[in-house]
Motif scaffolding. Structure first.
Motif, short mmCIF file in Angstrom:
data_model
loop_
_atom_site.label_atom_id
_atom_site.label_comp_id
_atom_site.label_asym_id
_atom_site.label_seq_id
_atom_site.Cartn_x
_atom_site.Cartn_y
_atom_site.Cartn_z
N VAL A 1 37.85 32.52 38.96
CA VAL A 1 36.47 33.00 38.86
C VAL A 1 35.45 31.96 39.32
CG1 VAL A 1 36.97 34.63 37.03
CG2 VAL A 1 36.30 32.33 36.43
N VAL B 1 36.83 40.44 40.25
CA VAL B 1 36.37 41.55 39.42
C VAL B 1 35.93 42.69 40.32
CG1 VAL B 1 34.72 42.27 37.67
CG2 VAL B 1 35.64 39.95 37.62
N PHE C 1 40.27 43.15 36.82
CA PHE C 1 40.15 41.69 36.93
C PHE C 1 41.50 41.17 37.42
CE2 PHE C 1 40.34 37.47 34.58
CZ PHE C 1 39.56 36.80 35.51
N HIS D 1 43.84 37.95 38.42
CA HIS D 1 43.89 36.55 38.03
C HIS D 1 45.33 36.08 38.02
CE1 HIS D 1 45.16 37.94 33.95
NE2 HIS D 1 44.38 38.96 34.26
N TRP E 1 41.29 46.00 27.35
CA TRP E 1 41.90 45.51 28.59
C TRP E 1 43.41 45.40 28.44
CZ3 TRP E 1 39.18 44.43 33.07
CH2 TRP E 1 37.80 44.51 32.95
#
Length: 147
Positions: free
Chosen positions: A34, A42, A53, A55, A80
């Motif tokens: 990020v 995102v 998201f 990652h 989530w």
């Protein structure tokens, strides 16, 4: 956790405190996902009603350093719990700084057909420095993956 709001009101400083609800999204060891201005981890897909998201994988999941994870919410970010892993075909390949999104390639805006699309740079323990890029797409159930 309390969030404080300070307002200057007619020469007086007034403080209001309110509770903040934290909702965990992921536990990647590498938050550079990020922080790098070259990535877009995102994504919101209004047609599907999903926020995603992308990652590096969560700390409690198997797979090694190069596995990328896409986590998503279907309730405007309140939970989530959904995720899919995009593993690498080579245990010496370390994928980094992912960008990703979720879309329905059939154009029908149906979560049953949706897939995660992920890309980013990769490095290797067998070579020094960056060796290329990775590109994945997987169905949200983890099937049909292509690298």
């Amino acid at each position: 956790m309390k969030k404080l709001l300070y307002i200057l009101l007619l020469g007086s400083l007034v403080s209001f405190g309110q509770d903040i609800t934290k909702i965990p999204i992921g536990s990647s060891y590498n938050m550079y996902t990020v922080l790098s201005p070259n990535t877009n981890p995102v994504h919101a897909n209004n047609e599907l009603g999903v926020i995603s998201f992308t990652h590096r994988q969560n700390a409690d999941l198997p797979g090694g350093s190069g596995v990328i994870q896409t986590t998503w919410s279907e309730d405007a970010g309140l939970s989530w719990g959904n995720y899919v892993l995009q593993p690498t075909n080579d245990e010496t390949q370390f994928n980094r700084y992912p960008s990703g999104l979720i879309l329905d390639p059939t154009g029908n805006s149906d979560m049953a057909n949706a897939q995660t699309i992920v890309t980013g740079p990769t490095t290797s323990s067998a070579a020094s420095g960056w060796v290329g890029n990775y590109f994945y797409n997987f169905a949200l159930d983890g099937s049909g993956g292509r690298e």
